[in-house]
Write a protein that holds these residues in place. Structure first.
Motif, PDB file in Angstrom:
ATOM      1  N   GLY A 207       0.699  -1.146   0.013  1.00 24.85           N
ATOM      2  CA  GLY A 207      -0.056   0.090   0.103  1.00 24.85           C
ATOM      3  C   GLY A 207       0.976   1.459  -0.023  1.00 24.85           C
ATOM      4  N   ALA A 208       1.969   1.129   0.662  1.00 23.41           N
ATOM      5  CA  ALA A 208       2.866   2.510   0.656  1.00 23.41           C
ATOM      6  C   ALA A 208       3.539   2.821  -0.406  1.00 23.41           C
ATOM      7  CB  ALA A 208       3.799   2.181   1.916  1.00 23.41           C
ATOM      8  N   LEU A 209       3.701   1.525  -1.280  1.00 18.02           N
ATOM      9  CA  LEU A 209       4.575   1.864  -2.505  1.00 18.02           C
ATOM     10  C   LEU A 209       3.610   2.455  -3.508  1.00 18.02           C
ATOM     11  CD1 LEU A 209       6.141  -1.491  -3.124  1.00 18.02           C
ATOM     12  CD2 LEU A 209       7.381   0.491  -2.651  1.00 18.02           C
ATOM     13  N   LYS A 210       2.288   2.160  -3.357  1.00 14.04           N
ATOM     14  CA  LYS A 210       1.178   2.763  -4.518  1.00 14.04           C
ATOM     15  C   LYS A 210       1.261   4.395  -4.094  1.00 14.04           C
ATOM     16  CE  LYS A 210      -1.647  -1.277  -4.961  1.00 14.04           C
ATOM     17  NZ  LYS A 210      -2.850  -1.916  -4.766  1.00 14.04           N
ATOM     18  N   THR A 211       1.499   4.735  -2.725  1.00 11.82           N
ATOM     19  CA  THR A 211       1.330   6.203  -2.664  1.00 11.82           C
ATOM     20  C   THR A 211       2.414   7.324  -3.042  1.00 11.82           C
ATOM     21  OG1 THR A 211       2.468   6.101  -0.529  1.00 11.82           O
ATOM     22  CG2 THR A 211       0.173   5.483  -0.553  1.00 11.82           C
ATOM     23  N   GLY A 212       3.588   6.450  -3.261  1.00 12.63           N
ATOM     24  CA  GLY A 212       4.738   7.118  -3.500  1.00 12.63           C
ATOM     25  C   GLY A 212       5.350   8.126  -2.750  1.00 12.63           C
ATOM     26  N   GLU A 213       4.789   7.834  -1.204  1.00  6.45           N
ATOM     27  CA  GLU A 213       5.188   8.988  -0.239  1.00  6.45           C
ATOM     28  C   GLU A 213       6.190   8.359   0.714  1.00  6.45           C
ATOM     29  OE1 GLU A 213       1.614   9.890   1.766  1.00  6.45           O
ATOM     30  OE2 GLU A 213       0.757  10.503   0.229  1.00  6.45           O
ATOM     31  N   PRO A 214       7.546   9.037   0.724  1.00  3.55           N
ATOM     32  CA  PRO A 214       8.702   8.490   1.322  1.00  3.55           C
ATOM     33  C   PRO A 214       8.329   8.047   2.966  1.00  3.55           C
ATOM     34  CG  PRO A 214       9.421  10.191   0.029  1.00  3.55           C
ATOM     35  CD  PRO A 214       8.006  10.020  -0.193  1.00  3.55           C
ATOM     36  N   LEU A 215       7.582   9.106   3.309  1.00  2.00           N
ATOM     37  CA  LEU A 215       7.209   8.736   4.980  1.00  2.00           C
ATOM     38  C   LEU A 215       6.343   7.624   5.182  1.00  2.00           C
ATOM     39  CD1 LEU A 215       6.519  12.124   6.441  1.00  2.00           C
ATOM     40  CD2 LEU A 215       8.460  10.860   7.037  1.00  2.00           C
ATOM     41  N   ARG A 216       5.362   7.251   4.170  1.00  2.00           N
ATOM     42  CA  ARG A 216       4.539   6.115   4.195  1.00  2.00           C
ATOM     43  C   ARG A 216       5.559   4.699   4.015  1.00  2.00           C
ATOM     44  NH1 ARG A 216      -1.015   6.677   2.721  1.00  2.00           N
ATOM     45  NH2 ARG A 216      -0.996   4.327   2.789  1.00  2.00           N
ATOM     46  N   LEU A 217       6.267   4.851   2.964  1.00  2.00           N
ATOM     47  CA  LEU A 217       7.408   3.686   2.886  1.00  2.00           C
ATOM     48  C   LEU A 217       8.141   3.518   4.031  1.00  2.00           C
ATOM     49  CD1 LEU A 217       8.279   1.473   1.106  1.00  2.00           C
ATOM     50  CD2 LEU A 217       9.798   2.907   0.188  1.00  2.00           C
ATOM     51  N   ALA A 218       8.571   4.613   4.677  1.00  2.00           N
ATOM     52  CA  ALA A 218       9.493   4.626   5.717  1.00  2.00           C
ATOM     53  C   ALA A 218       8.757   3.853   6.946  1.00  2.00           C
ATOM     54  CB  ALA A 218      10.013   5.706   6.317  1.00  2.00           C
ATOM     55  N   ALA A 219       7.528   4.019   7.257  1.00  2.00           N
ATOM     56  CA  ALA A 219       6.847   3.374   8.207  1.00  2.00           C
ATOM     57  C   ALA A 219       6.658   1.866   8.072  1.00  2.00           C
ATOM     58  CB  ALA A 219       5.431   4.092   8.617  1.00  2.00           C
ATOM     59  N   ALA A 220       6.429   1.480   6.779  1.00  2.00           N
ATOM     60  CA  ALA A 220       6.188   0.193   6.142  1.00  2.00           C
ATOM     61  C   ALA A 220       7.619  -0.857   6.166  1.00  2.00           C
ATOM     62  CB  ALA A 220       5.202   0.347   5.146  1.00  2.00           C
ATOM     63  N   LEU A 221       8.435  -0.275   5.919  1.00  3.11           N
ATOM     64  CA  LEU A 221       9.438  -1.195   5.796  1.00  3.11           C
ATOM     65  C   LEU A 221       9.712  -2.295   6.924  1.00  3.11           C
ATOM     66  CD1 LEU A 221      12.283   1.435   4.857  1.00  3.11           C
ATOM     67  CD2 LEU A 221      10.920   0.051   3.612  1.00  3.11           C
ATOM     68  N   HIS A 222      10.203  -3.511   6.629  1.00  2.00           N
ATOM     69  CA  HIS A 222      10.045  -4.559   7.716  1.00  2.00           C
ATOM     70  C   HIS A 222      10.996  -5.665   7.121  1.00  2.00           C
ATOM     71  CE1 HIS A 222       8.059  -7.416  10.389  1.00  2.00           C
ATOM     72  NE2 HIS A 222       8.151  -8.322   9.236  1.00  2.00           N
ATOM     73  N   ASN A 223      11.637  -6.298   8.324  1.00  2.00           N
ATOM     74  CA  ASN A 223      12.635  -7.412   8.077  1.00  2.00           C
ATOM     75  C   ASN A 223      12.663  -8.171   9.251  1.00  2.00           C
ATOM     76  OD1 ASN A 223      14.603  -9.081   7.539  1.00  2.00           O
ATOM     77  ND2 ASN A 223      16.188  -7.383   7.351  1.00  2.00           N
ATOM     78  N   ASP A 224      12.042  -9.217   8.948  1.00  2.00           N
ATOM     79  CA  ASP A 224      11.710 -10.287  10.150  1.00  2.00           C
ATOM     80  C   ASP A 224      13.387 -10.634  10.623  1.00  2.00           C
ATOM     81  OD1 ASP A 224       9.340 -10.579  10.934  1.00  2.00           O
ATOM     82  OD2 ASP A 224       8.912 -12.277   9.424  1.00  2.00           O
ATOM     83  N   LEU A 225      14.178 -11.034   9.677  1.00  2.00           N
ATOM     84  CA  LEU A 225      15.729 -11.308   9.986  1.00  2.00           C
ATOM     85  C   LEU A 225      16.445 -10.253  10.684  1.00  2.00           C
ATOM     86  CD1 LEU A 225      16.700 -13.337   6.788  1.00  2.00           C
ATOM     87  CD2 LEU A 225      15.756 -14.167   9.146  1.00  2.00           C
ATOM     88  N   GLU A 226      16.016  -9.059  10.763  1.00  2.00           N
ATOM     89  CA  GLU A 226      16.755  -7.877  11.382  1.00  2.00           C
ATOM     90  C   GLU A 226      17.059  -8.097  12.805  1.00  2.00           C
ATOM     91  OE1 GLU A 226      16.465  -3.143  10.325  1.00  2.00           O
ATOM     92  OE2 GLU A 226      15.198  -3.665  12.315  1.00  2.00           O
ATOM     93  N   ALA A 227      16.358  -8.658  13.602  1.00  2.40           N
ATOM     94  CA  ALA A 227      16.450  -8.849  15.102  1.00  2.40           C
ATOM     95  C   ALA A 227      17.506  -9.843  15.064  1.00  2.40           C
ATOM     96  CB  ALA A 227      15.147  -9.280  15.737  1.00  2.40           C
ATOM     97  N   ALA A 228      17.589 -10.961  14.253  1.00  3.47           N
ATOM     98  CA  ALA A 228      18.465 -11.778  14.565  1.00  3.47           C
ATOM     99  C   ALA A 228      19.987 -11.189  13.911  1.00  3.47           C
ATOM    100  CB  ALA A 228      18.184 -13.051  13.856  1.00  3.47           C
ATOM    101  N   SER A 256      19.596 -10.475   4.992  1.00  6.99           N
ATOM    102  CA  SER A 256      20.257 -11.288   6.191  1.00  6.99           C
ATOM    103  C   SER A 256      21.461 -10.398   6.645  1.00  6.99           C
ATOM    104  CB  SER A 256      20.727 -12.421   6.008  1.00  6.99           C
ATOM    105  OG  SER A 256      21.600 -12.620   4.943  1.00  6.99           O
ATOM    106  N   GLY A 257      21.455  -9.265   5.996  1.00  2.00           N
ATOM    107  CA  GLY A 257      22.873  -8.489   6.328  1.00  2.00           C
ATOM    108  C   GLY A 257      24.209  -8.971   5.714  1.00  2.00           C
ATOM    109  N   PRO A 258      25.165  -8.286   6.229  1.00  2.00           N
ATOM    110  CA  PRO A 258      25.349  -7.059   6.954  1.00  2.00           C
ATOM    111  C   PRO A 258      25.245  -5.630   6.603  1.00  2.00           C
ATOM    112  CG  PRO A 258      27.664  -7.748   6.398  1.00  2.00           C
ATOM    113  CD  PRO A 258      26.534  -8.876   5.686  1.00  2.00           C
ATOM    114  N   THR A 259      24.742  -5.544   5.203  1.00  2.00           N
ATOM    115  CA  THR A 259      24.688  -4.238   4.684  1.00  2.00           C
ATOM    116  C   THR A 259      23.194  -3.541   5.325  1.00  2.00           C
ATOM    117  OG1 THR A 259      25.544  -4.751   2.668  1.00  2.00           O
ATOM    118  CG2 THR A 259      24.107  -2.937   2.340  1.00  2.00           C
TER     119      THR A 259
END
Length: 300
Positions: A207-228, A256-259
């Motif tokens: 949904g955020a990609l469709k808006t083209g709005e950076p703040l919306r995309l920033a709030a929606a970024l997600h990575n399950d592997l980040e915690a590990a 999976s990182g590390p970048t």
């Protein structure tokens, strides 16, 4: 005759992971995004496979496998087998995608080799068959062919182009020390032993990609592997905090990182964040996306 093909790096805007299956693979729901860091592969007919490699000063060229251990050669062998050919080629690669950084540089090389050799040999492989060959080489290779922004399912190898109305700017910070993808998945398994079989969907991100709005995309970024990844490498968490303090809308471990990658409001903001991080990190890159997948470059 030589053919040069350019293929992009990828980042994962969404990476949802499900519990490991009986075959050991984790089901994924991911949103791939191609950015303007590239590897170029030039194919020339030869009597034996070879893989000369050059690249940007920040790329660890010594870590790139040589000869038949190189994924580009494996791609060429698979294409030749598909068409019943005994041909070989020299595959010269110029790398700008960091090695072992979670940005699929090897997958980009494989995709570029498939396209370059298909053109060099005149085999005219249909797109669906190239994608099928790519999926046999690795989960990220089909996306390197496709580019743009795409939904990935299965192990990530089933790709579908996705609507993306943005022009996004990123700061990319590779690490001098690698991080094993299998180790990150094992640690994720240990941290989340009761993870559901089905990975979380990407509805919010899409949904955020469709808006083209950076703040919306920033709030929606997600990575399950980040915690590990951060639990194994706390310095990555510190880097993300620093990048956000410098003005990035959001920082994220790439795959999976590390970048680590940082979404910025625009090109000027990306340059400012990059300058702030460069004082502590030897390699800081800026890039934009989405960009095209593997494509033939015109003759110089």
């Amino acid at each position: 005759m030589s053919i040069t093909v350019r293929a992009p790096a990828k980042i994962n805007l969404h990476l949802g992971v499900g519990a490991a299956r009986e075959d050991g693979f984790h089901p994924l729901v991911t949103v791939y995004h191609a950015i303007s860091l590239y590897d170029d592969v030039t194919a020339v007919a030869a009597e034996a496979w070879s893989t000369p490699v050059d690249g940007a000063a920040y790329v660890d060229l010594a870590s790139v496998p040589a000869g038949e251990d190189n994924i580009a050669v494996r791609a060429g062998q698979l294409l030749a087998q598909r068409h019943g050919l005994s041909r070989r080629a020299a595959l010269s690669t110029y790398k700008s995608i960091p090695v072992a950084g979670g940005m699929a540089g090897g997958s980009a090389d494989a995709a570029a080799a498939l396209v370059a050799l298909d053109r060099l040999w005149g085999t005219g492989t249909p797109d669906d068959q190239l994608l099928a060959l790519a999926s046999r080489l690795g989960s990220d290779v089909p996306f390197a062919l496709l580019g743009g922004t795409a939904l990935g399912t299965g192990r990530g190898e089933i790709v579908e182009p996705w609507e993306d109305n943005g022009a996004w700017w990123w700061v990319v910070v590779p690490s001098e020390v690698g991080l094993s993808t299998p180790a990150v998945y094992r640690h994720w398994d240990a941290l989340f032993p009761d993870a559901p079989a089905e990975p979380p969907p990407a509805h919010r991100l899409v949904g955020a990609l469709k808006t083209g709005e950076p703040l919306r995309l920033a709030a929606a970024l997600h990575n399950d592997l980040e915690a590990a990844a951060i639990d194994l490498r706390p310095d990555l968490g510190a880097l993300i905090e620093k990048g956000q303090a410098e003005g990035a809308l959001r920082g994220l471990v790439s795959g999976s990182g590390p970048t680590c990658v940082f979404l910025c409001a625009g090109a000027e903001e990306a340059r400012a964040v990059a300058a702030g991080l460069a004082a502590e990190h030897p390699v800081v890159l800026t890039a934009h996306g989405p960009v095209a997948g593997a494509h033939v470059l015109p003759d110089a």
